[in-house]
Design an enzyme around this catalytic site. Structure first.
Site, PDB file in Angstrom:
ATOM      1  N   GLU A  88      31.583 -48.319 -44.924  1.00 15.58           N
ATOM      2  CA  GLU A  88      30.963 -49.565 -45.378  1.00 15.58           C
ATOM      3  C   GLU A  88      30.571 -49.465 -46.861  1.00 15.58           C
ATOM      4  OE1 GLU A  88      30.875 -49.417 -41.078  1.00 15.58           O
ATOM      5  OE2 GLU A  88      30.215 -47.965 -42.598  1.00 15.58           O
ATOM      6  N   TYR A  89      30.141 -48.284 -47.266  1.00 11.61           N
ATOM      7  CA  TYR A  89      29.735 -48.090 -48.662  1.00 11.61           C
ATOM      8  C   TYR A  89      30.920 -48.300 -49.606  1.00 11.61           C
ATOM      9  CZ  TYR A  89      27.663 -46.016 -52.832  1.00 11.61           C
ATOM     10  OH  TYR A  89      27.188 -45.822 -54.110  1.00 11.61           O
TER      11      TYR A  89
END
Length: 426
Positions: free
Chosen positions: A323-324
């Site tokens: 997600e980062y």
């Protein structure tokens, strides 16, 4: 199994804020402290000069270890020959570096040990380490104009109350002071040693192995019930069991240093430093591993020690590194958590990690931290996370700002639930 009480190590302690005339150099060269009449509670009323073997320490937030030296204090009645009057004084050597560094408003702690020796500790008045020593000894020094005296570290006094039971923050402070803390119940320690050796043999297991073993010894603890309390129980149990094993494995090594009644001093120092460094390293890895286990048990998605910009490695990213690195995933739904057992001035290291996350979090077991430090953290958009049981030593305003483990878990879950399309700043 417990690590005992302050009363196991100290008879009492005195603390005060240093005045201008008590500091060496610009204002005075008297090498004595004022108001020592009150120290009769600590040292009694000797008829002759009392020389007390003393370890002098200078402690500050910007140093991992204290600056220390050995010497002696001299406690005496300057009017010993007077028939009706007494005037007690406490003299320290002019060469003591701790007092050469001292300034107006710094704190001094004089702790009388069970051995008959003393610790003479000086720390900057507005520092975290001064606040931690004040908390450890229960001196509440700011409430007194002169010495704050605690001479109740004994079997029936305040030194053996539940409040003075040694937990992890106290243990770390005593380690810094050079005080050896071992499990309080030898028979229980021996029983645990048998179980540890049966599991791992004559070796130090990896941190992950030992952490898992520790959790298995506390089967009735469930993270969902109270994440903060469970984490602290796991950590304290691991520390105790590690010291039981360490003491056993170190015995043969230390015994080998004694040859024909003499000690190999260089080798002794080498072994001592190795043990000290192992303890610090293991404590940090132990905290990380127990947090991983906690987050897994609570189904909190995370990545541990992932690589981000400029090859930096934050300790935790929530909900994860995928997600980062996904530009479509809102940065407002990401959480970065740094982890340090004691942070001191090293908290700034996390500011350069995980650049997508502007508001960062740092979990520590250090308690308390000075208002000046926490104010600076807030200015740099760093949120401190501290297990709930360790909030009490902080002042009320700080406690309102601190996050607990449960708060962190709830926030990480909420941000994960919102997903990339529901970015709302918490």
């Amino acid at each position: 199994m417990r690590l005992g009480y302050l009363a196991d190590h100290f008879d009492g302690v005195a603390a005060k804020v240093l005045s201008a005339v008590e500091t060496v150099g610009k204002y005075s060269n008297q090498h004595e402290l004022d108001g020592v009449q009150s120290l009769r509670e600590l040292f009694g009323t000797p008829e002759e000069k009392m020389r007390i073997p003393t370890r002098f320490l200078w402690m500050s937030d910007d140093a991992d270890e204290p600056v220390d030296e050995d010497g002696s204090l001299t406690y005496y009645d300057a009017r010993a020959n007077h028939p009706t009057r007494s005037e007690y004084r406490l003299y320290y050597p002019a060469s003591v570096n701790a007092m050469k560094k001292a300034q107006l408003g710094d704190l001094v702690f004089i702790a009388r040990q069970k051995t008959g020796n003393a610790l003479f500790i000086v720390a900057p008045g507005n520092s975290s380490i001064a606040a931690q020593l004040d908390w450890l000894f229960g001196t509440s020094v700011a409430e007194y104009k002169g010495f704050s005296i605690r001479a109740d570290f004994n079997e029936s006094g305040g030194g053996r109350t539940e409040v003075n039971n040694l937990g992890l923050p106290a243990l770390y402070l005593l380690d810094l002071l050079g005080i050896a803390v071992e499990p309080a119940d030898p028979s229980a320690a021996e029983n645990w040693l048998e179980k540890i050796l049966a599991k791992f043999g004559e070796r130090f297991p990896t941190s992950a192995e030992f952490g898992a073993f520790t959790r298995s010894t506390l089967p009735d603890l469930h993270p969902a019930d109270d994440p903060d309390a469970v984490l602290m129980s796991w950590l304290e149990q691991e520390e105790i069991l590690f010291r039981v094993l360490e003491r056993h494995l170190a015995k043969d090594t230390l015994d080998a240093l004694y040859v024909d009644g003499h000690v190999d001093v260089d080798r002794f120092i080498e072994v001592s430093l190795s043990m000290h460094n192992r303890r610090k390293s293991r404590a940090g890895k132990g905290l990380e591993n127990q947090l991983i286990a906690l987050f897994n048990a609570l189904d909190v998605r995370h990545s541990f020690n992932p690589v981000t910009e400029n090859k930096t490695r934050p300790d935790f990213i929530f909900p994860g590194i995928d997600e980062y690195t996904d530009g479509d995933f809102s940065a407002l739904n990401l959480t970065m958590l740094g982890v340090k057992t004691t942070c001191k001035d090293r908290w700034r290291q996390v500011l350069s990690e995980a650049q997508r996350v502007e508001d960062k979090h740092l979990l520590t077991l250090e308690t308390p931290i000075s208002p000046a430090q926490t104010d600076e953290m807030r200015e740099w958009r760093l949120q401190l996370v501290v297990p709930a049981a360790l909030h009490t030593p902080y002042n009320p305003a700080q406690q309102q700002w601190l996050m607990s483990i449960a708060d962190l878990v709830a926030m990480a879950r909420e941000r994960d639930r919102r997903g990339p399309a529901q970015a709302v700043l918490l």
